[in-house]
Motif scaffolding. Structure first.
Motif, short mmCIF file in Angstrom:
data_model
loop_
_atom_site.label_atom_id
_atom_site.label_comp_id
_atom_site.label_asym_id
_atom_site.label_seq_id
_atom_site.Cartn_x
_atom_site.Cartn_y
_atom_site.Cartn_z
N MET A 13 0.83 -1.21 0.00
CA MET A 13 0.00 0.00 0.00
C MET A 13 0.86 1.26 0.00
O MET A 13 0.53 2.25 -0.65
CB MET A 13 -0.93 -0.01 1.22
CG MET A 13 -1.99 -1.11 1.17
SD MET A 13 -2.97 -1.17 2.69
CE MET A 13 -3.83 0.40 2.61
N LEU A 17 1.75 4.36 -3.38
CA LEU A 17 1.62 5.82 -3.33
C LEU A 17 2.50 6.52 -4.36
O LEU A 17 2.16 7.60 -4.85
CB LEU A 17 1.96 6.33 -1.93
CG LEU A 17 0.99 5.97 -0.80
CD1 LEU A 17 1.56 6.40 0.54
CD2 LEU A 17 -0.37 6.61 -1.04
N ILE A 20 0.79 7.39 -7.66
CA ILE A 20 -0.21 8.46 -7.70
C ILE A 20 0.41 9.83 -7.47
O ILE A 20 -0.15 10.86 -7.87
CB ILE A 20 -1.31 8.18 -6.63
CG1 ILE A 20 -2.59 8.97 -6.94
CG2 ILE A 20 -0.84 8.47 -5.24
CD1 ILE A 20 -3.33 8.48 -8.15
N ALA A 276 -2.44 -2.02 -5.27
CA ALA A 276 -2.62 -0.77 -4.52
C ALA A 276 -2.53 0.43 -5.45
O ALA A 276 -3.35 1.36 -5.38
CB ALA A 276 -1.58 -0.67 -3.41
N TYR A 280 -5.50 3.15 -6.09
CA TYR A 280 -5.33 4.59 -5.86
C TYR A 280 -5.64 5.38 -7.13
O TYR A 280 -6.26 6.46 -7.08
CB TYR A 280 -3.90 4.90 -5.42
CG TYR A 280 -3.50 4.31 -4.10
CD1 TYR A 280 -4.43 4.08 -3.09
CD2 TYR A 280 -2.17 3.96 -3.84
CE1 TYR A 280 -4.06 3.54 -1.87
CE2 TYR A 280 -1.80 3.41 -2.62
CZ TYR A 280 -2.75 3.20 -1.65
OH TYR A 280 -2.37 2.66 -0.45
N ILE A 283 -9.40 5.52 -7.75
CA ILE A 283 -10.02 6.38 -6.72
C ILE A 283 -9.75 7.84 -7.05
O ILE A 283 -10.65 8.69 -6.95
CB ILE A 283 -9.46 6.04 -5.32
CG1 ILE A 283 -9.96 4.65 -4.88
CG2 ILE A 283 -9.86 7.10 -4.30
CD1 ILE A 283 -9.31 4.14 -3.62
N TRP A 284 -8.53 8.15 -7.46
CA TRP A 284 -8.17 9.53 -7.83
C TRP A 284 -8.97 9.99 -9.04
O TRP A 284 -9.42 11.13 -9.11
CB TRP A 284 -6.67 9.60 -8.12
CG TRP A 284 -6.21 10.95 -8.57
CD1 TRP A 284 -5.97 12.04 -7.79
CD2 TRP A 284 -5.94 11.35 -9.92
NE1 TRP A 284 -5.56 13.10 -8.57
CE2 TRP A 284 -5.53 12.72 -9.87
CE3 TRP A 284 -5.98 10.71 -11.14
CZ2 TRP A 284 -5.19 13.42 -11.02
CZ3 TRP A 284 -5.65 11.41 -12.29
CH2 TRP A 284 -5.25 12.76 -12.21
#
Length: 314
Positions: A13, A17, A20, A276, A280, A283-284
């Motif tokens: 996770m 990051l 993104i 992950a 992300y 979702i973004w």
């Protein structure tokens, strides 16, 4: 074992990051994002270096040169290529291409081995490689199909983004193999000390990179506001989060998972990073992946898991 699995999940996770981050900073050059991330990481590594100073002083000049080369390729160049690719492709295809790393590394390791007994038969890698290629093609078709109808879509920029993602894969294929070579050649050395050494060399390299980029923008009379850009607070927040969580915490969690879980299982859990990152991303976007994208993700993950299962013999 459950603690190890949880640590692997957290690591995946946290690593996700970094995919993104470039999309959160669309107005920032990819090179500045890469420099900023590793400048922050170098500062985080300073207290660790102080605690490990006795072991670090034992490293030779050649060791420090190798650490600098590993950091330059595995940190700066890799993330510069990745961030640039994500900003050009939108993220999904770049993430999928990076998701092939476990298999690409296994193939590269196979090529590197000279003893036939330590090699994995190429036919055993063929099914997984075919599945991975199909998965990447599916996601590419979905992403390209969704963008072709948009006004202002630049096919050349998109294609260059794909090449940059492939370059990022090349960087991170070379890095673990060269890093493993050093660890084998220096079996008496500590893996923790070696990781700290690589963290330390990122700091002066990041400072030099920042000064060079700043000078370049000044010569070009660029409107970009160096060194922190148009949104300084937001930029610092994103950079620090990536440095603290994606570079430091993720590594700590992954090392703990590696200590508690069987190597074969740990290798398979690498796919958590790809999952992950894709989660992300959507979702973004505020979007739900289509059937072609989902199918491509499933096929790629199955291919990676099959390859890792076959690679236990390596």
């Amino acid at each position: 074992m459950w603690v190890g699995a949880l640590c692997a999940l957290i690591a995946g996770m946290m690593w996700g990051l970094v995919f993104i981050g470039p999309l959160l900073l669309p107005d920032y050059p990819a090179l500045l994002i890469s420099i900023g991330r590793y400048l922050a990481y170098g500062l985080i590594a300073l207290p660790l270096a102080w605690l490990d100073r006795a072991a670090l002083l034992k490293l030779s000049r050649n060791d420090w040169l190798v650490a600098a080369l590993l950091s330059a390729v595995g940190n700066f160049l890799y993330y510069f290529c990745l961030a640039s690719s994500i900003q050009r492709t939108g993220g999904a295809l770049s993430t999928m291409i990076i998701g092939t790393l476990p298999v690409v590394i296994a193939v590269a390791a196979n090529l590197q081995r000279t003893a036939q007994a330590t090699r994995l038969p190429w036919m055993k890698l063929l099914p997984s490689t075919a599945l991975i290629i199909i998965g990447v093609i599916c996601v590419n078709q979905a992403e390209l199909g969704g963008r072709l109808g948009h006004e202002g879509f630049d096919q050349w920029s998109y294609g260059f983004g794909v090449l940059l993602a492939i370059a990022a894969v090349a960087c991170w294929t070379w890095y673990p193999l060269r890093n493993a070579d050093w660890l084998r050649e220096n079996s008496s050395g500590s893996a923790r000390t070696w990781a700290t050494a690589q963290g330390i060399v990122t700091l002066p390299m990041a400072i030099i990179g920042l000064l060079c980029l700043w000078s370049f923008f000044a010569i070009q009379d660029s409107d970009f506001e160096m060194p922190l850009g148009p949104e300084p607070g937001y930029f610092i927040l994103v950079i620090v989060v990536m440095a603290l969580f994606s570079s430091w915490l993720a590594t700590v969690c992954w090392n703990e998972a590696s200590r508690r879980l069987p190597p074969a299982l740990v290798g398979q859990l690498i796919v958590l990073e790809t999952l992950a990152a894709m989660a992300y991303l959507f979702i973004w976007r505020g979007d739900v992946p289509g059937i072609t994208t989902l199918s491509g993700m499933v096929v790629l993950i199955v291919g990676v898991l099959i390859a890792l299962k076959k690679s236990r013999a390596l």
